[in-house]
Write a protein that holds these residues in place. Structure first.
Motif: not given
Length: 125
Positions: A1-4, A22-33
């Motif tokens: 689960q992604v949480q920003l 911004c802490a992006a826990s669970g984010y593994t998609y490697g996309g733009c932020m």
């Protein structure tokens, strides 16, 4: 689960600086932020975006040469360094991330799937 989760907002006088995180826990998609902001009574607008490698960036004209976006992929963190703040920069600032990576990064809201809850920035004159 992604949480920003955003942090670093606050109140400053015009001409001052702030650094948003911004802490992006669970984010593994490697996309733009990116960072977005919304002032009372106005639509949410894109401020800045950065690709996974940091080479692709996009800035709103109103913040070019004043704001710098960066990311630390190892720590899953996104940052926005804001200099020479103006009262017009007062808004709630949101962190956002893509689920489907795009190239180059843009400030098209439709590209961003994950959103944080926001951090308030207030600039007084």
């Amino acid at each position: 689960q992604v949480q920003l989760v955003e942090s670093g907002g606050g109140s400053v006088q015009a001409g001052g600086s702030l650094r948003l995180s911004c802490a992006a826990s669970g984010y593994t998609y490697g996309g733009c932020m990116g960072w977005w902001r919304q002032a009372p009574g106005k639509e949410r607008e894109g401020v800045a975006a950065v690709g996974y490698g940091g080479w692709s960036t996009a800035y709103a004209d109103s913040v070019k040469d004043r704001f710098t976006i960066s990311r630390d992929n190892a720590q899953n963190m996104l940052f926005l360094h804001m200099d020479r703040l103006e009262p017009e920069d007062t808004a709630m600032y949101y962190c956002a991330a893509e689920r489907t990576p795009s190239w180059p990064c843009s400030l098209s809201r439709a590209s961003y799937y994950y959103w944080g809850q926001g951090t308030q920035v207030t600039v007084s004159s």
